[in-house]
Scaffold this active site. Structure first.
Site, short mmCIF file in Angstrom:
data_model
loop_
_atom_site.label_atom_id
_atom_site.label_comp_id
_atom_site.label_asym_id
_atom_site.label_seq_id
_atom_site.Cartn_x
_atom_site.Cartn_y
_atom_site.Cartn_z
N CYS A 49 15.53 58.64 1.63
CA CYS A 49 15.42 59.67 2.65
C CYS A 49 14.59 59.07 3.79
CB CYS A 49 14.86 60.98 2.12
SG CYS A 49 13.17 60.95 1.50
N CYS B 145 19.28 60.91 5.71
CA CYS B 145 18.81 59.85 6.62
C CYS B 145 19.90 59.42 7.58
CB CYS B 145 18.23 58.66 5.85
SG CYS B 145 19.37 57.79 4.79
N CYS C 74 20.73 54.68 7.18
CA CYS C 74 20.90 54.06 5.86
C CYS C 74 21.95 52.96 5.95
CB CYS C 74 21.34 55.10 4.84
SG CYS C 74 20.09 56.35 4.52
#
Length: 135
Positions: free
Chosen positions: A13, A87, A91
């Protein structure tokens, strides 16, 4: 017969202070050494969310010593399953990995009452994941 390495899971996250910490803690708690567990954040916070620490303590899991970790390319490459939690595009994506995106409310700035339902949903999803990857 050669031993195969346990499956590895990376929870990501943004701050690695709430959702990914809870998910990693549950998977570690439930799987023991059957699964290798990592968590990280694309922009890690200084500390784990105190309400998250408290919510997990209520179910017998102590993460008071955990610290948010920065997301690295090597952590993603070393993981079989990468589970992202809000996220978005930060990511990194690599071919050949299994990606899951868990849409969960962000516990940042929330009290423990708001964190409990998030905790319980994460536990439910972690149990389902564990049954899939390491029955």
């Amino acid at each position: 017969m050669p031993e195969t390495a346990p499956p590895s899971v990376l929870f990501v996250c943004v701050h690695n202070a709430g959702r990914s910490q809870m998910a990693a803690a549950f998977l570690t708690h439930l799987a023991g050494d059957r699964v290798q567990v990592r968590s990280a954040g694309s922009a890690p916070a200084d500390t784990v969310n105190p309400a998250v620490v408290e919510a997990l303590a209520e179910v017998g899991i102590d993460i008071s010593a955990e610290v948010p970790k920065v997301l690295t390319v090597s952590a993603v490459q070393a993981s079989d399953v990468v589970i992202t939690m809000g996220c978005g595009d930060t990511c990194p994506v690599f071919p050949g990995k299994r990606y899951l995106d868990w849409q969960l409310p962000d516990p940042a700035g929330q009290g423990v009452d708001a964190v409990r339902p998030i905790r319980d949903e994460i536990e439910r999803r972690v149990r389902t994941l564990l049954n899939e990857i390491a029955p």
